[in-house]
Design an enzyme around this catalytic site. Structure first.
Site, PDB file in Angstrom:
ATOM      1  N   SER A   1      30.386  35.212  28.293  1.00 38.61           N
ATOM      2  CA  SER A   1      30.989  33.819  27.969  1.00 38.61           C
ATOM      3  C   SER A   1      32.178  33.801  28.636  1.00 38.61           C
ATOM      4  O   SER A   1      32.741  34.737  29.809  1.00 38.61           O
ATOM      5  CB  SER A   1      31.700  34.460  26.016  1.00 38.61           C
ATOM      6  OG  SER A   1      30.799  33.762  25.428  1.00 38.61           O
TER       7      SER A   1
ATOM      8  N   HIS B   1      33.079  31.080  30.829  1.00 35.76           N
ATOM      9  CA  HIS B   1      32.743  30.414  31.845  1.00 35.76           C
ATOM     10  C   HIS B   1      32.608  28.433  31.182  1.00 35.76           C
ATOM     11  O   HIS B   1      31.616  27.807  32.027  1.00 35.76           O
ATOM     12  CB  HIS B   1      31.247  30.312  32.368  1.00 35.76           C
ATOM     13  CG  HIS B   1      31.779  31.959  33.235  1.00 35.76           C
ATOM     14  ND1 HIS B   1      31.877  32.389  33.795  1.00 35.76           N
ATOM     15  CD2 HIS B   1      30.518  32.859  33.328  1.00 35.76           C
ATOM     16  CE1 HIS B   1      31.807  33.629  34.120  1.00 35.76           C
ATOM     17  NE2 HIS B   1      31.216  33.749  34.038  1.00 35.76           N
TER      18      HIS B   1
ATOM     19  N   ASP C   1      22.959  39.987  33.733  1.00 42.00           N
ATOM     20  CA  ASP C   1      21.584  39.046  33.271  1.00 42.00           C
ATOM     21  C   ASP C   1      20.314  39.154  33.082  1.00 42.00           C
ATOM     22  O   ASP C   1      19.194  39.711  32.302  1.00 42.00           O
ATOM     23  CB  ASP C   1      22.018  38.050  33.691  1.00 42.00           C
ATOM     24  CG  ASP C   1      23.752  37.314  33.153  1.00 42.00           C
ATOM     25  OD1 ASP C   1      23.682  36.739  32.066  1.00 42.00           O
ATOM     26  OD2 ASP C   1      24.381  37.452  34.593  1.00 42.00           O
TER      27      ASP C   1
ATOM     28  N   HIS D   1      34.105  35.750  39.282  1.00 48.93           N
ATOM     29  CA  HIS D   1      34.530  36.806  38.490  1.00 48.93           C
ATOM     30  C   HIS D   1      35.298  37.581  40.398  1.00 48.93           C
ATOM     31  O   HIS D   1      36.083  39.368  39.294  1.00 48.93           O
ATOM     32  CB  HIS D   1      33.315  37.933  38.455  1.00 48.93           C
ATOM     33  CG  HIS D   1      32.002  37.100  37.389  1.00 48.93           C
ATOM     34  ND1 HIS D   1      31.054  36.892  38.722  1.00 48.93           N
ATOM     35  CD2 HIS D   1      31.966  36.879  36.122  1.00 48.93           C
ATOM     36  CE1 HIS D   1      30.388  36.201  37.468  1.00 48.93           C
ATOM     37  NE2 HIS D   1      30.692  36.768  35.848  1.00 48.93           N
TER      38      HIS D   1
END
Lengths: 335, 215
Positions: A53, A55, A108, A217
Site C-alpha cells: 500500500s 503507491h 512480492d 522506496h
C-alpha cells in the site's frame, strides 16, 4: 511529517474503506483481508494484481473494467501476505485460472509464490508475470533483478484487455509477458517519500540535488547531480531509455510520464512537452501519451518516463477501452 | 534450565515479542541506511500479531505454539520478512513429533530444520547479506553445544548471531531492495540479521532471568 491520518498502522485498511464508500456500485472489499474486487467478476481468466500500500492509485485502485479484477494489498510499502492474495484471488476466480501481475521485488515474489502454491490446493491454476521495467535497477544481463515501477500501468492495461477479450490463461500470459518485455522506465527523484506515522522521510536528497534511477522506496539510483531544467532532465531520461531498450526509428511507442506523489501535473506536462518532439525527431512513432501520477510513493517528488514498444497485437489490446476511477481509456478516435 | 515446557515457551515468545517491538526504532534506523526503512515496522506488526494470538489461547504442544507464532507473522506482515521470519518459527516444527516439552538438543534440531526451510524458501545463502547470515551461525552454535542448558545455548546462539550481523557489514547485498545498491551496501549491517540477533538475545535474557528467579 504532517499527515491527515488516524493510527499509522490503519492507513491501508482505512484507505480501502473510504475508497469503497465512493465507488460501491463497482467495487467491494474482499472479506477479512486488504483486497478490493470488482462487484461482478466476468466469466474469463481472472487478473489479480497486488503490492504494497502507499503507491496509490496503484495497486489497490487499478481495479475495474478491462483492468484488474481484484487487487491484493499489503501494509505500507510491504507486499501482501499469502493469505490476502489467496482470499483475493478466490473472490474473483471463475474456474478459468488467474493471471497474477506485480512488481518484481523480493517480498512480492516470495508472498505471491507461496500464494500460488496454496492456490494449487484449491485447484486454481495461476500464471505469474513480474514487471521489471526499471532500467536503472540492474544491468540488462540481470534483467530479472530489475524492479517494477510505472511500467506496471502498461503491463496491467494490456493484460486486462487480453483477459477481457476472452483469451485462455496461457494466451493471456503470453501477451502479458510480451507487454512486460517491451516496457522500459527510468525515473528521477527530487526528494524522498515518507512512511505514514514515521517522523522522518525514509531517505533524503541534499538540497538542490536530484538522482536518476532512484527507486520508489528510496533505493539509490545511478547518477546524482545538481538540479537541471526539465528539458535536460527529459533528454537524459529518454537517452538512457532508448539506449537500453533498443527502441529506434520506425518503432511505435506509448509513453507515460508518471509523477511520484508530490510532483505537480504542470511539471509532468513540461516533461511531456519535451518528450514528444524528441521522439518525433528520431523517427519513433507516438501511438499514445499518458500523463499522471499512477504509481506513487507518498510525498516523494520526482517523475519517470515509461516507453511501451508496440506491435500489432499489443496495440490492439492497448486500444481497448477501460475504466477505473483514476485510470481510463476511451475508444481511440480515428485519425 | 534443562527443559522448557509449552507454557514457559509461550512466556519466552511473549518476552521476545516485547523485545522486538521495543527495538523498532533501532531496526528502522538500521534499515533506512540501505533498505527502505520498513523492516522495524514489519517486525513490530508481526510480533504484535504474535502477542495477540498467543495471549488469547492455551497451547498443548510446543509444535502448536511455534506453528501459530509463524502463522500470525505470515498473515500480518507481508513483505519478504513476513515469509522468511514466519518460516524461521514454523519451518522447524514441520514433521516434528508432538511434544509438550523440549530439551536443548531437540530445540537445536528444530532450529536447523527452520534454517533449511528459510533457505529453501528465500533462496539466500551465507554472505548474501540477509538474516541467514545471523541464523546460520546461531543454529551451528546451538548444534555444537552439548551442555544441555537453555540459558547457555541461547547465549551462544546470540553471540554467534551478533558476529554474523557484524559480518554482514562486509557483504554486498544480493537480495531485497538493498540489492540495487550492490557494493554501496558494504559497511552497513543487515536489518534482518539484526532482528535474528535480537530474537536470540531476548531468548537468552529470558532464560537467565528465569534461572535467577528460581535460584
Amino acid at each position: 511529517m504532517k499527515k491527515i491520518i488516524n493510527q499509522p498502522a490503519a492507513v491501508p485498511e482505512e484507505t480501502i474503506e473510504g475508497f469503497i464508500r465512493a465507488y460501491a456500485d463497482d467495487f467491494e472489499k474482499v472479506e477479512g483481508v486488504k483486497g478490493i474486487r470488482v462487484r461482478t467478476p466476468k466469466d474469463k481468466v481472472a487478473l489479480v494484481i497486488g503490492g504494497g500500500s502507499g503507491h496509490e492509485p496503484m495497486f489497490a485502485m487499478f481495479v475495474g473494467e478491462n483492468l484488474a479484477d481484484a487487487s491484493a494489498n499489503g501494509n505500507i510499502f510491504a507486499s501482501p501476505d499469502p493469505n490476502t492474495i489467496v482470499q483475493t484471488v478466490r473472490s474473483v476466480e471463475r474456474g478459468k485460472g488467474v493471471l497474477l501481475i506485480y512488481g518484481n521485488y523480493a517480498g512480492d515474489n516470495l508472498n505471491f509464490d507461496m500464494a500460488a502454491e496454496i492456490l494449487e490446493d484449491f485447484e486454481i491454476e495461476s500464471r505469474t508475470v513480474r514487471v521489471w521495467d526499471d532500467v536503472a535497477s540492474a544491468p540488462k544481463e540481470r534483467i530479472t533483478d530489475r524492479r517494477g515501477i510505472a511500467g506496471d500501468v502498461f503491463v496491467l492495461k494490456i493484460a486486462g484487455a487480453a483477459t477481457a477479450a476472452g483469451l485462455s490463461l496461457e494466451e493471456a500470459y503470453r501477451v502479458a509477458v510480451k507487454a512486460r518485455d517491451n516496457t522500459f522506465s527510468l525515473g528521477v527523484a527530487l526528494s524522498g517519500g515518507t512512511i505514514p506515522g514515521e517522523e522522518h522521510p525514509a531517505f533524503t536528497l541534499p538540497d538542490g540535488e536530484i538522482e536518476f534511477g532512484m527507486g520508489v522506496h528510496g533505493e539509490p539510483g545511478v547518477k546524482r547531480m545538481k538540479l537541471i531544467p526539465a528539458d535536460q532532465t527529459t533528454d537524459f531520461l529518454l537517452e538512457k531509455l532508448l539506449e537500453d531498450s533498443g527502441i529506434h526509428r520506425g518503432d511505435s511507442v506509448c509513453t507515460l510520464v508518471n509523477g511520484l506523489g508530490s510532483t505537480t501535473l504542470s511539471e509532468l506536462c513540461i516533461i511531456n512537452r519535451r518528450l514528444a518532439p524528441l521522439l518525433e525527431s528520431r523517427g519513433i512513432g507516438i501511438h499514445d501519451m499518458e500523463i499522471g501520477s499512477y504509481i506513487t510513493c507518498q510525498e516523494m517528488a520526482g517523475a519517470s518516463i515509461t516507453l511501451l514498444r508496440l506491435d500489432e497485437e499489443l496495440q490492439k489490446y492497448y486500444d481497448m477501452p477501460c475504466w477505473s476511477p483514476y485510470y481510463q481509456k476511451r475508444a481511440k478516435k480515428a485519425k | 534450565m534443562k527443559t522448557i515446557c509449552t507454557e514457559e515457551m509461550k512466556a519466552m515468545l511473549l518476552f521476545i515479542a516485547d523485545r522486538v517491538m521495543e527495538s523498532k526504532p533501532m531496526l528502522t534506523e538500521v534499515d533506512s541506511r540501505i533498505g527502505d526503512g520498513d523492516h522495524g515496522i514489519g517486525m513490530e506488526t508481526g510480533f504484535r500479531a504474535v502477542k495477540e494470538v498467543l495471549s488469547g489461547e492455551d497451547f498443548d504442544t510446543v509444535n502448536q505454539l511455534f506453528r501459530q507464532t509463524g502463522i500470525a507473522m505470515l498473515n500480518s506482515m507481508g513483505g519478504a520478512s513476513g515469509v522468511v521470519f514466519s518460516t524461521m518459527f514454523m519451518g522447524g516444527v514441520k514433521g516434528m513429533q508432538d511434544t509438550s516439552q523440549i530439551d536443548t538438543q531437540a530445540f537445536a534440531d528444530m532450529m536447523s530444520r527452520s534454517l533449511e526451510a528459510v533457505q529453501k524458501r528465500g533462496g539466500a545463502r551465507r554472505g548474501d547479506k540477509t538474516m541467514v547470515d545471523a541464523l546460520e551461525p546461531a543454529c551451528a552454535a546451538m548444534s555444537e553445544y552439548q551442555g544441555g542448558d537453555f540459558g547457555e545455548i541461547f547465549c551462544r546462539a546470540a553471540e554467534a548471531a551478533q558476529k554474523g550481523v557484524e559480518e554482514t557489514k562486509r557483504y554486498a547485498a544480493k537480495f531485497g531492495r538493498a540489492k540495487s545498491l550492490m557494493e554501496r551496501s558494504i559497511g552497513y549491517q543487515d536489518a534482518g540479521a539484526t532482528s535474528v540477533w535480537i530474537i536470540f538475545r531476548a531468548a537468552a535474557d529470558w532464560c537467565l532471568k528465569k534461572e535467577a528467579e528460581e535460584a
